[in-house]
Design an enzyme around this catalytic site. Structure first.
Site, PDB file in Angstrom:
ATOM      1  CG  HIS A  62      -7.368   0.231  95.132  1.00  0.00           C
ATOM      2  ND1 HIS A  62      -6.794   0.676  96.228  1.00  0.00           N
ATOM      3  CD2 HIS A  62      -6.165  -0.235  94.104  1.00  0.00           C
ATOM      4  CE1 HIS A  62      -5.419   0.419  95.970  1.00  0.00           C
ATOM      5  NE2 HIS A  62      -5.093  -0.141  94.667  1.00  0.00           N
ATOM      6  NE  ARG A  66      -1.696  -5.841  87.288  1.00  0.00           N
ATOM      7  CZ  ARG A  66      -1.031  -5.201  88.270  1.00  0.00           C
ATOM      8  NH1 ARG A  66      -0.681  -3.993  87.887  1.00  0.00           N
ATOM      9  NH2 ARG A  66      -0.764  -6.108  89.304  1.00  0.00           N
ATOM     10  CG  HIS A 190       0.996   2.501  98.035  1.00  0.00           C
ATOM     11  ND1 HIS A 190       0.812   1.603  97.194  1.00  0.00           N
ATOM     12  CD2 HIS A 190       1.923   2.474  98.959  1.00  0.00           C
ATOM     13  CE1 HIS A 190       1.341   0.604  97.943  1.00  0.00           C
ATOM     14  NE2 HIS A 190       2.216   1.023  99.061  1.00  0.00           N
ATOM     15  CG  ASP A 319      -4.558  -3.072  95.815  1.00  0.00           C
ATOM     16  OD1 ASP A 319      -4.591  -2.772  94.701  1.00  0.00           O
ATOM     17  OD2 ASP A 319      -3.792  -3.105  96.626  1.00  0.00           O
ATOM     18  CG  HIS A 323       1.705  -9.570  89.536  1.00  0.00           C
ATOM     19  ND1 HIS A 323       2.100  -8.412  88.642  1.00  0.00           N
ATOM     20  CD2 HIS A 323       1.319  -8.988  90.704  1.00  0.00           C
ATOM     21  CE1 HIS A 323       2.186  -7.275  89.441  1.00  0.00           C
ATOM     22  NE2 HIS A 323       1.627  -7.559  90.627  1.00  0.00           N
TER      23      HIS A 323
HETATM   24 ZN   LIG Z   1      -3.477  -0.727  94.197  1.00  0.00          ZN
END
Ligand SMILES: [Zn+2]
Length: 467
Positions: A62, A66, A190, A319, A323
């Site tokens: 996971h 990007r 999700h 996960d 950013h």
């Molecule tokens: Zn994710």
């Protein structure tokens, strides 16, 4: 006497049940034998493990690297270097790039771009939503590792990162899962109930709430519990194989535990940030601590560790969702303006090593949760996730006893400034990361060239995961 490509001497090998001292012999990218050969055979490369631990290379199923489309946040090179430095030898990248990986053509384009940059082995998800139902068979055929569906809608301004991956209600979820299940690939959900999140977000905003804790309040435990319950119910009804992403609540753990006891084909994962942070940390972390689902309570952390211990939760993954700092900082005065997600691909193992023993998990459990099970869930368990003859020579050599502090400036991610684990005291240092017999990361030396990571096409998953 054969010549080997690599011999690792003097290591303690971590298997499912034991730690044994042995040498590892590698030929053509595979583990050829484990033990002590009587005559010392020749090898192109010999590594002296100095009595350190050899783990099966970690598998992180996971990550959001990007690329393409948002390489200011991360790209496949920085992402896979972070993986390598953290002892991870296989990653599966989520489909929420730009464009969303919802068609075979987009899948092929993405593969072409990222393959040149990968330092570790990798697979790619396909998105599954109502708009691309007719593309799922073909996505599986071109090599998607798995499918991903969101039950919760994205922020309006990020719709182009999610389009084709979102369903709006239970009927649509049933439709999508029915369609994907014939491919044999695992379907990943999700799970947050959109209508709860929409209602509470609107309500909190109308009250003028902009603080970081409001984010947690807008996505309460019940939002996850309802969506997990729904997904599990659908899996049970049609016999589909589902994987539940980033489980964060005690309610969801309970639902999954009883579903597994009934024989429902579900697996589940959690992430280090759910094992470390609570809603109370939000004041300090601010927008950097904003992720979906959000930070919970201490009771939830207890339930997650119990779930990991008894096999209800099968895997710990990162996960990794970086950013740019400006994007996160936009949420400093108004939490609703920051995007959710936090980097973590490089820090998973030391964070788990630092806490797991205190919750009665041992190194074999850690290996199972971070390597073996994630590989098996995605049908990679025949070649990844174990140190055994015939398996890919994916090997992570660590010094398990070193304690150190995470310094975010030294991590590979482009999102260094937003790392919520910065300065945390952790355990275990990765000295070598080896992918199919090739050293891709050596502590103090550096990385192999981008492009050595191999694409792993998806395949129907192995028999159901057992703890
Ligand atoms: Zn994710």
């Amino acid at each position: 006497m054969p010549t080997y490509d690599l011999i690792i001497k003097n290591v303690r090998i971590v298997t499912d049940i034991a730690i044994k001292e042995a040498d590892i012999y590698v030929k053509d990218g595979k583990i050829s034998s484990i033990g002590f050969l009587e005559a010392r055979p020749a090898a192109d490369v010999v590594i002296d493990g100095n009595g350190m631990l050899a783990l099966p290379g970690l598998v992180d199923t996971h990550v959001h690297f990007r690329e393409p489309g948002m390489v200011q946040k991360e790209d496949f090179e920085t992402g896979t270097k972070g993986a390598a430095a953290g002892g991870t030898t296989t990653v599966l990248d989520m489909p929420t790039t730009r464009p969303v990986v919802s068609t075979p053509d987009i899948f092929r384009e993405k593969l072409k771009v990222v393959a040149k940059k990968a330092v570790v082995d990798f697979g790619l998800y396909g998105a599954a939503g109502i708009e691309n139902l007719h593309q799922l068979d073909e996505l599986a055929r071109v090599g998607a590792a798995a499918f991903k569906t969101y039950t919760v809608s994205p922020p309006a301004e990020r719709m182009n990162e999610y389009k084709g991956a979102v369903i709006r209600n239970a009927g649509e979820l049933l439709n999508v899962i029915e369609r994907s299940s014939s491919t044999g690939l695992v379907h990943c959900i999700h799970a947050e109930e959109d209508s709860i999140v929409q209602y509470l977000s609107g309500k909190l905003q109308s009250l003028g709430r902009k603080d970081a804790e409001a984010h947690c309040e807008s996505r309460p435990n019940i939002a996850e519990a309802l969506a997990v319950h729904q997904a599990v119910g659908i899996a049970e009804m049609i016999g589909a194989k589902l994987h539940l992403l980033h489980i964060s609540t005690r309610e969801a753990v309970q639902i999954i535990r009883s579903a597994k006891a009934r024989g429902v084909r579900v697996t589940a994962e959690t992430c280090p940030h759910y094992l470390y942070f609570t809603k109370e940390d939000m004041q300090r972390l601010g927008a950097y601590g904003k992720y979906n689902p959000p930070a919970r309570s201490h009771e939830d952390i207890i339930a997650l560790w119990e779930g990991l211990r008894d096999g209800t939760i099968d895997a710990i993954v990162s996960d990794h969702a970086p950013h740019a700092r400006e994007e996160k900082d936009a949420g400093r005065e108004d939490i609703w303006r920051a995007p959710p997600g936090t980097p973590g691909v490089e820090t998973r193992l030391p964070l788990v090593l630092a806490r797991a023993y205190g919750w009665s998990l041992d190194i074999h459990d850690i290996t199972r949760l971070c390597s073996k099970n994630p590989a098996k869930i995605y049908g990679l368990g025949w070649r990844k996730g174990e140190l055994a003859e015939g398996f890919d020579a994916d090997i992570t050599i660590i010094d398990p006893d070193v304690t150190w502090r995470i310094k975010s400036s030294e991590l590979q991610t482009k999102a260094k400034d937003t790392v919520i684990f910065d300065q945390m005291k952790v355990k275990g240092q990765v000295n070598y990361t080896i992918v199919r017999g090739r050293v891709v990361y050596e502590r103090g030396v550096g990385f192999e060239r981008p492009g050595v990571g191999m694409f792993l096409p998806g395949k129907a998953s192995d028999s159901d995961i057992k703890a």
